[in-house]
Design a protein around this motif. Structure first.
Motif, mmCIF file in Angstrom:
data_model
loop_
_atom_site.group_PDB
_atom_site.id
_atom_site.type_symbol
_atom_site.label_atom_id
_atom_site.label_comp_id
_atom_site.label_asym_id
_atom_site.label_seq_id
_atom_site.Cartn_x
_atom_site.Cartn_y
_atom_site.Cartn_z
ATOM 1 N N UNK A 109 0.828 -1.203 0.000
ATOM 2 C CA UNK A 109 0.000 0.000 0.000
ATOM 3 C C UNK A 109 0.863 1.254 0.000
ATOM 4 N N UNK A 110 1.899 1.259 0.823
ATOM 5 C CA UNK A 110 2.789 2.418 0.876
ATOM 6 C C UNK A 110 3.554 2.579 -0.436
ATOM 7 N N UNK A 111 3.925 1.465 -1.053
ATOM 8 C CA UNK A 111 4.577 1.556 -2.362
ATOM 9 C C UNK A 111 3.658 2.173 -3.401
ATOM 10 N N UNK A 112 2.383 1.773 -3.362
ATOM 11 C CA UNK A 112 1.402 2.373 -4.286
ATOM 12 C C UNK A 112 1.255 3.867 -4.015
ATOM 13 N N UNK A 113 1.219 4.242 -2.745
ATOM 14 C CA UNK A 113 1.115 5.666 -2.403
ATOM 15 C C UNK A 113 2.338 6.434 -2.891
ATOM 16 N N UNK A 114 3.524 5.835 -2.731
ATOM 17 C CA UNK A 114 4.751 6.484 -3.182
ATOM 18 C C UNK A 114 4.715 6.699 -4.691
ATOM 19 N N UNK A 115 4.269 5.692 -5.404
ATOM 20 C CA UNK A 115 4.166 5.850 -6.870
ATOM 21 C C UNK A 115 3.178 6.962 -7.223
ATOM 22 N N UNK A 116 2.067 7.038 -6.503
ATOM 23 C CA UNK A 116 1.082 8.098 -6.761
ATOM 24 C C UNK A 116 1.676 9.474 -6.473
ATOM 25 N N UNK A 117 2.386 9.591 -5.349
ATOM 26 C CA UNK A 117 3.007 10.871 -5.009
ATOM 27 C C UNK A 117 4.058 11.241 -6.045
ATOM 28 N N UNK A 118 4.833 10.258 -6.492
ATOM 29 C CA UNK A 118 5.844 10.527 -7.525
ATOM 30 C C UNK A 118 5.186 10.992 -8.823
ATOM 31 N N UNK A 119 4.048 10.416 -9.170
ATOM 32 C CA UNK A 119 3.342 10.857 -10.383
ATOM 33 C C UNK A 119 2.877 12.305 -10.228
ATOM 34 N N UNK A 120 2.362 12.639 -9.041
ATOM 35 C CA UNK A 120 1.927 14.020 -8.791
ATOM 36 C C UNK A 120 3.132 14.953 -8.865
ATOM 37 N N UNK A 121 4.268 14.548 -8.305
ATOM 38 C CA UNK A 121 5.468 15.382 -8.354
ATOM 39 C C UNK A 121 5.943 15.582 -9.790
ATOM 40 N N UNK A 122 5.839 14.559 -10.605
ATOM 41 C CA UNK A 122 6.231 14.703 -12.020
ATOM 42 C C UNK A 122 5.349 15.735 -12.732
#
Length: 152
Positions: A94-107
Motif C-alpha cells: 500500500x505504501x509503495x502504491x502511495x509512493x508511486x502516486x506521489x511521484x506521479x503528482x510530483x512529475x
C-alpha cells in the motif's frame, strides 16, 4: 537285583537304607527350598524391573507432553508472526502504491512548474527502515545507558 543294589545315581549307596533315604529327602527338601528362594528373588527382580519401566514410561510421557506443549507454543508464535508479516507486506504494498502516486503528482508538478523535483523512483535496497533487524552501526558502538539511567 536285591535291596542291596546300587542307587540309580551310581553313588554306591544302597537305595533301601533308611539313612540314605533320609539324606536324599533332606537334600531334595534343601534343593526345593533353594529353588523357591531363587524363584522368589527372580520374581522380585522382575517386579523391580517392571516398576522401573513404569517409572520410565511416566517420565517419558511427561517429557513428551512438555515437548508437545512447547511445539504447540512455537507453532502459535509462528502463526502470529506469519500473520503480522502478511499485514506488513500488505502495508508495504500500500505504501509503495502511495509512493508511486506521489511521484506521479510530483512529475506533473515538475512539468508544469518547471521546478526540478528530486523524485525517488525506488526505495534503495540499503534503506535501514526496510531491515529493522540490521542496525546501521555496530552494536558495540550503540550508546548504552550507565547507572544514571537506573536512578529514579
Amino acid at each position: 537285583m536285591s535291596s542291596s543294589s546300587l542307587s540309580p545315581a551310581g553313588t554306591g549307596r544302597m537305595s533301601g537304607s533308611d539313612g540314605d533315604s533320609a539324606a536324599d529327602t533332606h537334600r531334595r527338601e534343601k534343593r526345593r527350598l533353594s529353588n523357591r528362594e531363587s524363584a522368589r528373588r527372580s520374581r522380585l527382580r522382575k517386579q523391580q524391573h517392571l516398576d522401573e519401566l513404569v517409572q520410565e514410561v511416566a517420565r517419558l510421557q511427561a517429557e513428551n507432553a512438555r515437548v508437545a506443549a512447547r511445539a504447540a507454543d512455537i507453532a502459535s508464535q509462528y502463526a502470529r508472526v506469519e500473520q503480522e508479516n502478511t499485514v506488513l507486506r500488505a502495508r508495504a504494498a500500500e505504501l509503495g502504491d502511495r509512493l508511486r502516486s506521489v511521484n506521479e503528482v510530483l512529475r506533473v508538478v515538475e512539468e508544469f512548474s518547471g521546478v526540478a523535483m528530486d523524485i525517488q523512483e525506488e526505495i534503495p535496497a540499503d534503506d535501514p527502515l526496510l531491515r529493522p533487524w540490521q542496525l546501521p552501526y555496530p552494536a558495540a558502538a550503540m550508546p548504552i545507558g550507565g547507572a544514571h539511567m537506573l536512578q529514579y
